[in-house]
Design an enzyme around this catalytic site. Structure first.
Site, PDB file in Angstrom:
ATOM      1  N   HIS A 129       0.831  -1.209   0.000  1.00 44.24           N
ATOM      2  CA  HIS A 129       0.000   0.000   0.000  1.00 44.24           C
ATOM      3  C   HIS A 129       0.860   1.251   0.000  1.00 44.24           C
ATOM      4  O   HIS A 129       0.599   2.204  -0.717  1.00 44.24           O
ATOM      5  CB  HIS A 129      -0.825   0.087   1.294  1.00 44.24           C
ATOM      6  CG  HIS A 129      -1.898  -0.923   1.374  1.00 44.24           C
ATOM      7  ND1 HIS A 129      -2.856  -1.066   0.410  1.00 44.24           N
ATOM      8  CD2 HIS A 129      -2.194  -1.831   2.321  1.00 44.24           C
ATOM      9  CE1 HIS A 129      -3.681  -2.005   0.762  1.00 44.24           C
ATOM     10  NE2 HIS A 129      -3.311  -2.498   1.917  1.00 44.24           N
ATOM     11  N   GLU A 143       1.444 -18.458 -20.823  1.00 44.62           N
ATOM     12  CA  GLU A 143       2.357 -18.290 -19.677  1.00 44.62           C
ATOM     13  C   GLU A 143       2.848 -19.626 -19.145  1.00 44.62           C
ATOM     14  O   GLU A 143       3.546 -19.695 -18.142  1.00 44.62           O
ATOM     15  CB  GLU A 143       1.724 -17.421 -18.576  1.00 44.62           C
ATOM     16  CG  GLU A 143       0.292 -17.681 -18.253  1.00 44.62           C
ATOM     17  CD  GLU A 143      -0.284 -16.672 -17.261  1.00 44.62           C
ATOM     18  OE1 GLU A 143       0.433 -15.799 -16.752  1.00 44.62           O
ATOM     19  OE2 GLU A 143      -1.486 -16.794 -16.977  1.00 44.62           O
ATOM     20  N   ASP A 188       5.028 -15.453 -15.438  1.00 41.93           N
ATOM     21  CA  ASP A 188       4.879 -16.894 -15.204  1.00 41.93           C
ATOM     22  C   ASP A 188       5.649 -17.711 -16.229  1.00 41.93           C
ATOM     23  O   ASP A 188       6.232 -18.738 -15.895  1.00 41.93           O
ATOM     24  CB  ASP A 188       3.389 -17.280 -15.241  1.00 41.93           C
ATOM     25  CG  ASP A 188       2.719 -17.017 -13.899  1.00 41.93           C
ATOM     26  OD1 ASP A 188       3.331 -17.339 -12.858  1.00 41.93           O
ATOM     27  OD2 ASP A 188       1.606 -16.480 -13.875  1.00 41.93           O
ATOM     28  N   CYS A 241       1.827  -8.888 -21.664  1.00 42.08           N
ATOM     29  CA  CYS A 241       1.407  -8.110 -20.507  1.00 42.08           C
ATOM     30  C   CYS A 241       2.252  -8.411 -19.268  1.00 42.08           C
ATOM     31  O   CYS A 241       2.001  -7.886 -18.199  1.00 42.08           O
ATOM     32  CB  CYS A 241      -0.080  -8.331 -20.216  1.00 42.08           C
ATOM     33  SG  CYS A 241      -0.455 -10.039 -19.829  1.00 42.08           S
TER      34      CYS A 241
HETATM   35  C1  PEP Z   1       2.339 -12.912 -16.046  1.00 49.37           C
HETATM   36  O1  PEP Z   1       2.420 -14.023 -15.541  1.00 49.37           O
HETATM   37  O2  PEP Z   1       3.220 -12.421 -16.780  1.00 49.37           O
HETATM   38  C2  PEP Z   1       1.161 -12.066 -15.803  1.00 49.37           C
HETATM   39  C3  PEP Z   1       0.964 -10.947 -16.456  1.00 49.37           C
HETATM   40  O3  PEP Z   1       0.306 -12.474 -14.841  1.00 49.37           O
HETATM   41  P1  PEP Z   1       0.577 -12.286 -13.248  1.00 49.37           P
HETATM   42  O4  PEP Z   1       1.832 -11.489 -13.101  1.00 49.37           O
HETATM   43  O5  PEP Z   1      -0.623 -11.631 -12.705  1.00 49.37           O
HETATM   44  O6  PEP Z   1       0.722 -13.721 -12.837  1.00 49.37           O
HETATM   45 MG    MG Z   2       0.613 -14.900 -14.707  1.00 51.26          MG
END
Ligand code: PEP
Ligand code: MG
Length: 584
Positions: free
Chosen positions: A191, A433, A457, A504
């Site tokens: 936070h 992933e 991941d 992402c």
């Molecule tokens: C990832 O695994 O790259 C992803 C975007 O998901 P998270 O980081 O939420 O696992």
């Molecule tokens: Mg992920």
């Protein structure tokens, strides 16, 4: 002069007088009570909760008036905790069994609850523990008649030093007075870090033993870019940091020019640059940084309030808020990604031996069909408010993808039957992933609406390295040739089937990876807002052909270290990346 290193949590360099803020510990009495006292003790507990509630409500009014949306959200969650009937019932039951005074019983209950959360692997839940401690401290303060010290009592301009800030304390933080934060606890997603970034004040967290080394009135310098704190800096050190600060400020100002420009290469290839969010309120900041859409909305953050699932209507309004705020631009919402490192006590199987290889993400949703269907219904209902795309996390097999698509179909049929409007053209895609999905991307690409590569991941599973474990962090390497090959294969297979690919994971916002990803043909980059201007700048400075050559060169190399060294030399020659792009 003492220099200590911590975690860089909010960028910027600042110095000033330290104000050491350590909250006094409460003394909680413990004594036996007779059954006849129970009613009276419960009344005291109820009164303390009501007083705490009215304090939180006053802070909420203040936060709303100041437009502090993050604080508003935190305080709302405190109100939910204070009104939790289950917790009240548990405390009552415990008092009836133990026959101890309410102060003691409530103290134990708050402590056990927050310790349970603090012991969890996922940082998000560990941070919830801070909220429980905060709420508990407030209620207990009223039970033992202690007034809580407020940060509003600070005057002048200070650097706030402490162990950690309770989420509700940050509301009283006035960025004109508190110019920087240095705390012993917390990480990049705590936070305190989130709020420091939203107040745009530099912050360094995770500074071991800090409060033993600093006293109120000491000169303290904090460098939120590098995660360094210097106590009582000498003149030479100050001059050095003054220079770094000037360079950094100029660099940020220069970079911000790129926020509103399109990410177009010199030879006219247009790339989409999107932002990632965890909560709807982050959208405005993303727009400021020039996000052209949302590439990842991590919907699970709606589900982490302890004790209850968000209703379908609550979900519809959160998703609709984001879609409306993005005014017709792409918004990709990821379905629930629980489990693994994001356990929720009431929902997840906390007894799993290997949670990261276990019941998480789409695996969880396909077996908890009702939770999944409710979310999908909410997503389709919200789809009329903008341009929604839905994606499923952690797809491993094509059957999982088909099963999830079938449930989407069922949901759409039900909505049609009930004459509830939704967008018939919502695109549905897979996150890539798991190495199996990346290696067999040709199979998934035939039916997927789009791909989104989750490198966080993907790297952990490809290299067999827990992404949260510091001891093996040296092995977590985005540029390992195996990772690069899986990314290349995913993009090539998607393009062979005519679908677009987004990334992402954190790698998408890493300026060292931009040229390579561009060269492989990545269509969309989605990242934390503050990285957007720099990534746009890099894309705009090169031609696609140059990026393709660069990517080809990297693919011929045989080790992550060699690749990283090559990128570093290239980027330092070509761009102004030396200021804070040193990798940890
Ligand atoms: C990832 O695994 O790259 C992803 C975007 O998901 P998270 O980081 O939420 O696992
Ligand atoms: Mg992920």
């Amino acid at each position: 002069m003492v220099e200590i290193r911590g975690i860089s949590a909010s960028p910027g360099i600042i110095w000033g007088k330290a104000f050491v803020y350590i909250e006094d510990a409460l003394t909680i009495p413990k004594y036996d009570i007779g059954p006849a006292w129970i009613v009276n003790e419960l009344k005291r507990f109820q009164d303390a909760i009501e007083k705490a509630e009215s304090e939180v409500r006053a802070l909420l009014t203040e936060a709303r008036a100041k437009g502090f949306s993050q604080s508003t959200e935190i305080l709302n969650s405190h109100l939910v905790m204070l009104r939790d009937p289950q917790f009240f019932a548990e405390v009552e039951e415990r008092m009836r069994v133990e026959l101890k005074n309410i102060d003691w019983v409530a103290y134990q209950a708050f402590r056990e609850y927050s310790d349970r959360l603090a012991a969890m692997e996922d940082q998000v839940f560990r941070e919830r523990a801070t909220d429980i401690r905060d709420v508990g401290h407030r209620v207990l303060g009223h039970l033992v008649h202690r007034r809580k010290v407020s940060l509003t009592e600070i005057s002048g301009r200070v650097i706030l030093v402490g162990r950690d800030l309770m989420p509700s304390e940050t509301v009283a933080l006035n960025p004109a007075i508190v110019r920087g934060l240095a705390m012993e606890e917390g990480g990049r997603t705590s936070h305190t870090a989130i709020l420091a970034r939203s107040f745009e004040i530099p912050a360094v967290l995770g500074l071991k033993d800090l409060t033993k080394l600093v006293q109120t009135g000491d000169e303290i310098l904090i460098d939120g870019n590098q995660g360094v704190v210097v106590i009582n800096p000498d003149a030479a050190t100050r001059r050095l940091y003054e220079k770094s600060r000037r360079i950094w400020v100029r660099r940020e100002e220069n970079l911000h020019r790129f926020a509103s420009l399109p990410a177009e290469t010199r030879d006219g290839k247009l790339i989409s640059v999107f932002g990632n969010i965890e909560v709807p309120d982050e959208v405005e900041a993303l727009k400021f940084f020039g996000a052209e859409g949302i590439g990842l909305y991590r919907s699970e953050f709606l589900f982490i309030q302890p004790g209850r699932l968000p209703s379908e209507d609550v979900q519809v309004s959160a998703y609709a808020q984001v879609l409306e705020a993005m005014e017709g631009r792409d918004v990709t919402i990821r379905t629930l990604d629980l489990g693994g490192d994001k356990m929720i006590p009431d929902l997840s199987d906390t007894s799993e031996k290997n949670p990261l290889l276990g019941w998480r993400a789409i695996r969880f949703c396909l077996s908890e069909r009702q939770i999944f269907k409710t979310q999908l219904r909410a997503l389709y209902r919200a789809s009329i408010h903008g341009k929604l795309k839905i994606m499923f996390p952690l797809i491993t097999t094509i059957e999982e993808y088909y099963a999830a698509l079938d449930i989407c179909g069922e949901v759409r049929n039900e909505l049609r039957g009930r004459q509830i409007p939704f967008d018939e053209n919502v695109s549905v895609g897979c996150m890539i992933e798991i190495p199996a999905a990346a290696a067999a991307a040709d199979i998934l690409a035939k039916d997927a609406g789009f791909f989104s590569i989750g490198t966080n991941d993907l790297i952990q599973y490809t290299l067999g390295v827990d992404r949260g474990n510091q001891r093996v962090a040296y092995l977590y390497d985005s540029f390992h040739p195996a990772v690069l090959r899986l990314i290349r294969n995913t993009i090539a297979c998607a393009h062979a089937e005519g679908i677009r690919v987004c990334m992402c994971g954190e790698m998408a916002g890493d300026p060292f990876a931009t040229l390579f990803l561009l060269g492989l043909g990545l269509d969309e980059f989605s990242m934390h807002g503050s990285s957007i201007p720099e990534v746009k700048k890099i894309i705009r400075s090169v031609s696609f052909a140059e990026a393709q050559d660069f990517a080809g060169e990297l693919m011929r190399m045989t080790s992550g270290r060699e690749i990283y060294g090559f990128i570093k030399r290239h980027m330092e020659k070509r761009f102004d990346l030396a200021v804070y792009s040193e990798r940890s």
